[in-house]
Design a protein around this motif. Structure first.
Motif: not given
Length: 107
Positions: A49-70
């Motif tokens: 939801a954040l990525a759909a409305r804000l320009p991003l340069d980098l994402a640090l993403v956990d592999v294991v969390m709720l919703g889609p996998s990392g």
């Protein structure tokens, strides 16, 4: 002729997507002190939801969390914003996940 005002450059924006509040807090503080704008998400859906409305340069993403996998989240972020760089972080990684992530252009 008058002086032309240029738009100030924005700080690089980093999305931190991790279900652990301490991890989000530590990474956000570390990066903010180094001049990055940080936004945080506690799960994959919030990150998208954040990525759909804000320009991003980098994402640090956990592999294991709720919703889609990392790994899935990384691919969906790249679909939304092709120029974004994504780095997967985890305490529970596997070689298979690392290979799949690399094939999708993720670090």
């Amino acid at each position: 002729m008058g002086k032309v005002d240029s738009m100030p450059e924005r700080q690089p924006r980093v999305l931190i997507a991790d279900d652990n509040v301490d991890t989000r807090y530590i990474l956000s503080g570390f990066l903010a002190r180094r001049g990055y704008e940080t936004i945080t998400a506690c799960n994959g859906e919030e990150a998208l939801a954040l990525a759909a409305r804000l320009p991003l340069d980098l994402a640090l993403v956990d592999v294991v969390m709720l919703g889609p996998s990392g790994v899935e989240l990384a691919a969906r972020l790249k679909d939304l914003q092709p120029r974004i760089e994504v780095v997967l972080i985890t305490a529970y990684g596997s070689l298979e996940q690392a290979v799949e992530a690399m094939h999708r252009g993720v670090f």
